[in-house]
Design a protein around this motif. Structure first.
Motif, PDB file in Angstrom:
ATOM      1  N   ASP A  45       0.859  -1.185   0.000  1.00 33.53           N
ATOM      2  CA  ASP A  45       0.000   0.000   0.000  1.00 33.53           C
ATOM      3  C   ASP A  45       0.895   1.235   0.000  1.00 33.53           C
ATOM      4  O   ASP A  45       1.589   1.522   0.981  1.00 33.53           O
ATOM      5  N   VAL A  46       0.882   1.961  -1.108  1.00 31.71           N
ATOM      6  CA  VAL A  46       1.832   3.051  -1.363  1.00 31.71           C
ATOM      7  C   VAL A  46       1.244   4.385  -0.904  1.00 31.71           C
ATOM      8  O   VAL A  46       0.124   4.739  -1.271  1.00 31.71           O
ATOM      9  N   GLY A  47       2.024   5.127  -0.110  1.00 27.80           N
ATOM     10  CA  GLY A  47       1.517   6.375   0.449  1.00 27.80           C
ATOM     11  C   GLY A  47       0.370   6.091   1.399  1.00 27.80           C
ATOM     12  O   GLY A  47      -0.679   6.724   1.331  1.00 27.80           O
ATOM     13  N   CYS A  48       0.591   5.162   2.297  1.00 29.02           N
ATOM     14  CA  CYS A  48      -0.514   4.641   3.123  1.00 29.02           C
ATOM     15  C   CYS A  48      -1.024   5.641   4.153  1.00 29.02           C
ATOM     16  O   CYS A  48      -2.079   5.412   4.759  1.00 29.02           O
ATOM     17  N   GLY A  49      -0.303   6.739   4.370  1.00 31.15           N
ATOM     18  CA  GLY A  49      -0.775   7.729   5.337  1.00 31.15           C
ATOM     19  C   GLY A  49      -0.871   7.125   6.724  1.00 31.15           C
ATOM     20  O   GLY A  49       0.045   6.450   7.203  1.00 31.15           O
ATOM     21  N   THR A  50      -2.001   7.330   7.368  1.00 29.47           N
ATOM     22  CA  THR A  50      -2.216   6.766   8.704  1.00 29.47           C
ATOM     23  C   THR A  50      -2.827   5.376   8.644  1.00 29.47           C
ATOM     24  O   THR A  50      -3.124   4.788   9.673  1.00 29.47           O
ATOM     25  N   GLY A  51      -3.011   4.855   7.428  1.00 30.30           N
ATOM     26  CA  GLY A  51      -3.532   3.495   7.273  1.00 30.30           C
ATOM     27  C   GLY A  51      -5.033   3.410   7.075  1.00 30.30           C
ATOM     28  O   GLY A  51      -5.623   2.368   7.352  1.00 30.30           O
ATOM     29  N   THR A 109      -1.513  -1.098  -4.107  1.00 28.93           N
ATOM     30  CA  THR A 109      -2.572  -0.106  -3.995  1.00 28.93           C
ATOM     31  C   THR A 109      -1.992   1.256  -3.666  1.00 28.93           C
ATOM     32  O   THR A 109      -0.893   1.366  -3.112  1.00 28.93           O
ATOM     33  N   SER A 110      -2.757   2.287  -3.999  1.00 31.39           N
ATOM     34  CA  SER A 110      -2.408   3.639  -3.579  1.00 31.39           C
ATOM     35  C   SER A 110      -3.695   4.424  -3.442  1.00 31.39           C
ATOM     36  O   SER A 110      -4.439   4.594  -4.415  1.00 31.39           O
ATOM     37  N   ALA A 111      -3.980   4.865  -2.225  1.00 32.43           N
ATOM     38  CA  ALA A 111      -5.215   5.588  -1.926  1.00 32.43           C
ATOM     39  C   ALA A 111      -4.902   7.069  -1.741  1.00 32.43           C
ATOM     40  O   ALA A 111      -4.186   7.436  -0.813  1.00 32.43           O
ATOM     41  N   GLN A 112      -5.393   7.902  -2.633  1.00 38.49           N
ATOM     42  CA  GLN A 112      -5.208   9.352  -2.564  1.00 38.49           C
ATOM     43  C   GLN A 112      -3.757   9.790  -2.714  1.00 38.49           C
ATOM     44  O   GLN A 112      -3.434  10.931  -2.355  1.00 38.49           O
ATOM     45  N   ALA A 113      -2.866   8.937  -3.202  1.00 35.88           N
ATOM     46  CA  ALA A 113      -1.444   9.284  -3.134  1.00 35.88           C
ATOM     47  C   ALA A 113      -0.685   9.157  -4.449  1.00 35.88           C
ATOM     48  O   ALA A 113       0.433   9.665  -4.541  1.00 35.88           O
ATOM     49  N   TRP A 114      -1.228   8.512  -5.453  1.00 38.46           N
ATOM     50  CA  TRP A 114      -0.474   8.236  -6.681  1.00 38.46           C
ATOM     51  C   TRP A 114       0.040   9.511  -7.336  1.00 38.46           C
ATOM     52  O   TRP A 114       1.135   9.547  -7.892  1.00 38.46           O
ATOM     53  N   HIS A 115      -0.752  10.590  -7.254  1.00 37.96           N
ATOM     54  CA  HIS A 115      -0.366  11.844  -7.910  1.00 37.96           C
ATOM     55  C   HIS A 115       0.824  12.516  -7.224  1.00 37.96           C
ATOM     56  O   HIS A 115       1.404  13.444  -7.788  1.00 37.96           O
ATOM     57  N   TRP A 116       1.190  12.077  -6.010  1.00 41.39           N
ATOM     58  CA  TRP A 116       2.359  12.639  -5.334  1.00 41.39           C
ATOM     59  C   TRP A 116       3.647  11.962  -5.771  1.00 41.39           C
ATOM     60  O   TRP A 116       4.745  12.422  -5.406  1.00 41.39           O
ATOM     61  N   ALA A 137      -3.774  -1.136  -8.312  1.00 41.90           N
ATOM     62  CA  ALA A 137      -5.096  -0.579  -8.028  1.00 41.90           C
ATOM     63  C   ALA A 137      -4.938   0.777  -7.360  1.00 41.90           C
ATOM     64  O   ALA A 137      -4.432   0.868  -6.235  1.00 41.90           O
ATOM     65  N   LEU A 138      -5.359   1.828  -8.035  1.00 44.11           N
ATOM     66  CA  LEU A 138      -5.213   3.203  -7.575  1.00 44.11           C
ATOM     67  C   LEU A 138      -6.599   3.781  -7.341  1.00 44.11           C
ATOM     68  O   LEU A 138      -7.459   3.701  -8.222  1.00 44.11           O
ATOM     69  N   PHE A 139      -6.831   4.372  -6.170  1.00 43.26           N
ATOM     70  CA  PHE A 139      -8.177   4.875  -5.913  1.00 43.26           C
ATOM     71  C   PHE A 139      -8.163   6.177  -5.128  1.00 43.26           C
ATOM     72  O   PHE A 139      -7.226   6.479  -4.390  1.00 43.26           O
ATOM     73  N   TRP A 140      -9.222   6.933  -5.368  1.00 43.73           N
ATOM     74  CA  TRP A 140      -9.410   8.247  -4.771  1.00 43.73           C
ATOM     75  C   TRP A 140     -10.872   8.433  -4.399  1.00 43.73           C
ATOM     76  O   TRP A 140     -11.766   8.056  -5.161  1.00 43.73           O
ATOM     77  N   ASN A 141     -11.132   9.045  -3.258  1.00 39.02           N
ATOM     78  CA  ASN A 141     -12.453   9.603  -2.976  1.00 39.02           C
ATOM     79  C   ASN A 141     -12.552  10.951  -3.668  1.00 39.02           C
ATOM     80  O   ASN A 141     -11.688  11.819  -3.490  1.00 39.02           O
ATOM     81  N   ARG A 142     -13.599  11.127  -4.469  1.00 37.91           N
ATOM     82  CA  ARG A 142     -13.855  12.390  -5.164  1.00 37.91           C
ATOM     83  C   ARG A 142     -15.218  12.906  -4.725  1.00 37.91           C
ATOM     84  O   ARG A 142     -16.077  12.158  -4.246  1.00 37.91           O
ATOM     85  N   THR A 143     -15.440  14.183  -4.899  1.00 36.90           N
ATOM     86  CA  THR A 143     -16.734  14.735  -4.533  1.00 36.90           C
ATOM     87  C   THR A 143     -17.790  14.301  -5.547  1.00 36.90           C
ATOM     88  O   THR A 143     -17.543  14.281  -6.754  1.00 36.90           O
ATOM     89  N   HIS A 175     -12.355  12.213 -13.244  1.00 40.83           N
ATOM     90  CA  HIS A 175     -11.202  11.318 -13.301  1.00 40.83           C
ATOM     91  C   HIS A 175     -10.048  11.839 -12.462  1.00 40.83           C
ATOM     92  O   HIS A 175      -9.599  12.961 -12.644  1.00 40.83           O
ATOM     93  N   PRO A 176      -9.518  11.023 -11.565  1.00 38.24           N
ATOM     94  CA  PRO A 176      -8.303  11.405 -10.844  1.00 38.24           C
ATOM     95  C   PRO A 176      -7.087  11.401 -11.777  1.00 38.24           C
ATOM     96  O   PRO A 176      -7.120  10.825 -12.863  1.00 38.24           O
ATOM     97  N   PRO A 177      -5.996  12.015 -11.325  1.00 34.62           N
ATOM     98  CA  PRO A 177      -4.805  12.159 -12.173  1.00 34.62           C
ATOM     99  C   PRO A 177      -3.918  10.923 -12.153  1.00 34.62           C
ATOM    100  O   PRO A 177      -2.889  10.886 -11.488  1.00 34.62           O
TER     101      PRO A 177
END
Length: 260
Positions: A45-51, A109-116, A137-143, A175-177
């Protein structure tokens, strides 16, 4: 020295962990259909943040490694994953990560972090770390689409104070980046899937969330406090509740060949 935007989250690691949204169960269900639900599945899990997403995958029975360059965020991830001994947290940049022992992963996986990540290296590094047949698998929460009164009131606050700032920070639409794997990166055709869901926020929960947005963290503290106060009044004026629609966007592709 100016702050590096991707590393400002550690300033508010506790708040980030409390306020940032989770991810829908349907997303985790779909990831399990890609790789199976066996406890032998290994995830990076890439850029996992706080998990936030890592814990959901751990609860599903997957094991693996979370990679997080920010030391404060990584420490929080270790705390959250303490009940799952088949997970480790590596405090490093993804581009520099070396798993050792020729280890490969079933799912990256990368949640909210691939663009960094470094766009010139990220797909190649992902392919190097995945086994043949593994999934990226790359995923983002979007509005989500929202024409409600609270959303309009929130947008008016930004229009008056910060017309050039995104009213929802990272919560943009569409679409996320992701970018595209370069030729020879070893990935097959990609697919998009969207999982709609709704999160209910109180005034305090929403203003806590706003303070974890990287572009908001870079504001002058006094101006940021003014923004938070105006947002609180806007939501309080509409009953103190904001039912926020999300769309969780998932991009996935399988590793099908050797990289060049």
């Amino acid at each position: 020295m100016p702050k590096e935007q991707r590393l400002v989250f550690g300033e508010v690691a506790e708040l980030y962990d409390k306020a940032r949204p989770t991810y829908p169960a349907a997303l985790i269900d779909y990831l399990a259909t890609l790789v199976g639900a066996a406890s032998t599945v290994q995830v990076l899990d890439v850029g996992c943040g706080t998990g936030k997403a890592t814990v959901l995958m751990a609860q599903r029975g997957f094991g693996g490694v979370g990679v997080e360059p920010d030391l404060e965020m990584a420490a929080m991830a270790r705390r959250n994953l303490a009940p799952f001994p088949n997970w480790l947290i590596a405090s490093t940049d993804f581009e520099a990560y070396q798993p050792g022992n020729d280890r490969s992963f079933d799912l990256l996986t990368s949640a909210q972090a691939w663009h960094w990540l470094d766009p010139s290296r990220r797909f190649q590094q992902a392919a190097r770390l995945l086994r043949l047949g593994g999934w990226l698998a790359l995923f983002w929460n979007r509005t989500g689409n929202d024409a409600g009164a609270v959303r309009r009131a929130v947008d008016e606050v930004y229009a008056g104070l910060f017309p050039m700032l995104s009213p929802h920070g990272w919560l943009t639409a569409g679409h996320p980046p992701v970018g595209a794997p370069p030729p020879g990166a070893g990935f097959g055709p990609s697919e998009w899937h969207v999982f709609p869901w709704i999160q209910r926020y109180t005034t305090t929960e929403w203003t806590d969330l706003v303070q974890t947005h990287s572009d908001h963290r870079l504001l002058d503290p006094q101006r940021r406090a003014e923004l938070i106060g105006r947002l609180a009044h806007a939501i309080d004026d509409h009953g103190g509740i904001y039912d926020h629609p999300y769309e969780c966007w998932l991009w996935s592709a399988r590793r099908v060949g050797e990289t060049r």
